[in-house]
Structures are given as C-alpha cells and as structure tokens.
Design an enzyme around this catalytic site. Structure first.
Site: not given
Ligand SMILES: NC(=O)c1ccc[n+]([C@@H]2O[C@H](COP(=O)([O-])OP(=O)(O)OC[C@H]3O[C@@H](n4cnc5c(N)ncnc54)[C@H](O)[C@@H]3O)[C@@H](O)[C@H]2O)c1
Length: 265
Positions: A18, A37-38, A145, A158, A162, A192-193
């Site tokens: 995303i 990003d790491y 989420s 989670y 969130k 869908l990732t």
C-alpha cells in the site's frame, strides 16, 4: 494531474504494498515524495518508479521503531525539499504466527507491535508537526485497520494497537486543528499485498472475499487513492476521521453471504 502540486509528502513503509502505491499515486499528482523504509533497496526501487514516471522522490532508510532514525528522516526531508506538508505513518502490522488469542499471544510480539504501530505513529507525528506549524498547516494520514473496529479470534495485539492509532489520530486532530494541521486515519480491509498473501492461507483469503459486499478484495491502489484525497486540499474540511476502505466488509451483516444465495432467481 496536479492535485498535490507544491506539497512534500513523507510515506513510511513506502517500499512495498500500500505504501508504494500511495507513493506512486502521490508522486503522479505532483507531490515530492520521501520514500521511507527500512528496506533500502525497496525504497530505492519505489523512488525509481516515481522518477521514471516524471515525479520527484528521495529514498530514505528509516526504522520507525527508533526515534533517532525518525528524526533523521524528517531532517533529510526538510534538507532536500525545504518543507514537510504530508506525513503518512504507514508502517505497521504484527506477526500472526505469534500474535494469537489473549492467553497464548507472545508478549514480546505485543511489545514489538506497540513499537511498530503506536510509538512509531506518535513519534513520527511529533517530529513532523513543528515543520507543519511553520508551513501554516499540513495533513497527517495514519494507517489503522478494520481490526481496530471488530473483535477477532487471533491477532489480539494487532486490534489493540490499531485502535490506539485511531485514538492518536483524534488527539492530534483536536490539538493541532487550530493551526490547520489535519490528521485522519484510513482503515483498510483485506488488501492484496505481500504482507497479506505471505501470512494468510489461501482458504482464509477466499473467506475474506465472501465477507465483502464488493465482489473482490482490495488492491494497494484502492487505499492509495484514499490517501491522495486525504493528502490533498480536497479533504480540507476533514479531520479526526477514520475512513474505512474495506469493500463493505465491516458494514455487512454476517448473514448476508448466505442470504444472497437464498435470493430467488
Ligand atoms: N494488507 C492489508 O490487507 C492491510 C489491511 C489493513 C491494514 N494494513 C496496514 O497497512 C500497512 C502496511 O501494510 P502492507 O500490507 O502495505 O505491508 P507490506 O509488508 O507490503 O509493506 C510494509 C513495508 O514496511 C516496511 N517496514 C516494516 N517495518 C518497518 C520499520 N520498522 N521501519 C521502516 N519500514 C518498515 C517494510 O520493509 C515494507 O516495505 C500496515 O500498517 C498494515 O497494518 C494492511
């Protein structure tokens, strides 16, 4: 296609999924993008995609669980582009193999979840806000989420982290609204990732599809388009909100899929 012309946007977790889609869409709308990003190679790849399409992007390596690294990301943004107008606190998630039901969840995973989702959002925002105040305003977009809204049999951490992200969103909106800093959150449903496809068995993915009102699961771009709207001045009267972008997953009665099958002809 210049809805974000003149804006500088930092997107964490923009090396994949995303975050990458949001970065590409915002870049195409004229924003200068910090792809944070790491995974350095992934950040560079996202930045290259934006530049190949005629946009401007700076890849930055960041670990959002480390405050010093967040400060470096913000400083690199202002040094390169002279401002910070939009921040997407997008990194998040937990490991569904260890983030289980309450009695069995791994407490180390819980603490990691807090760092990756909550502390990162809080500190990212804290470092960005002074620059937004200097610019006369800004837009912060936090990734929550649907797990913040409904109970589940697994991923207790989670849902909790969130929900905390939603709470931080409202506090920031109230505290800095008078100075024109807006803060909203997006609650994606099933998208869908790589994260979703690597972590969920195929059968669960099919069940998720049945639970949607729309006939498909989400794409990263579905969420990215919402983020473009929140980053843009088109959403200028919107703050403190949670936009649920879930294909109708959470508004649908659990009986609906079965009743749909009972409909005559
Ligand atoms: N995919 C879904 O269905 C879905 C649904 C609801 C919410 N979300 C949320 O969307 C966000 C991203 O999910 P995605 O599916 O795009 O994931 P993804 O795995 O495709 O991408 C996540 C990116 O974040 C980077 N990252 C991870 N930890 C980091 C850290 N500490 N510092 C910097 N970068 C880090 C990774 O390298 C990766 O590039 C998360 O907050 C997740 O909870 C996803």
């Amino acid at each position: 296609m210049e809805r974000l012309k003149g804006k500088v946007a930092v997107i964490t977790g923009a090396g994949s999924g995303i975050g990458r889609a949001a970065a590409e869409l915002m870049g195409a709308e004229g924003a200068r993008i910090v792809v944070a990003d790491y995974d350095t190679a992934a950040a560079e790849e996202s930045a290259a995609l934006i530049e190949e399409s005629g946009g401007r992007a700076l890849p930055v390596t960041v670990d959002v669980t480390d405050e010093g690294s967040i400060a470096d990301m913000v400083n690199a943004t202002v040094r390169e582009f002279g401002a910070l107008n939009v921040l997407c606190n997008h990194v998040g998630g937990t490991n569904p193999r260890t983030d289980l039901d309450l009695l069995r969840l791994d407490m180390d995973e819980f603490h990691r979840a807090v760092a990756r989702n909550v502390t990162s959002t809080l500190l990212g925002t804290r470092h960005a806000i002074p620059h937004m105040l200097r610019a006369g305003g800004g837009s912060i977009i936090n990734t929550a989420s649907v797990a913040a809204l409904v109970g589940d049999v697994l991923q207790t951490s989670y849902g909790a982290v969130k929900a905390a992200v939603v709470s931080i969103t409202k506090s920031v909106a109230v505290q800095y609204g008078p100075q024109n800093v807006r803060c909203n959150a997006v609650a994606p449903g099933a998208v869908l990732t790589p994260a979703l496809e690597n972590n969920l068995p195929r059968g669960v993915i099919e069940d998720l599809k049945k639970g949607n009102a729309l006939p498909r699961l989400g794409s990263p771009e579905d969420i990215g388009h919402t983020m473009v709207f929140l980053a843009s001045d088109e959403s200028r009267y919107l703050t403190g909100q949670l936009l649920v972008v879930d294909g109708g997953m959470t508004m649908q009665s659990s009986a609906a899929p079965g009743r749909r099958a009972q409909l005559p002809g």
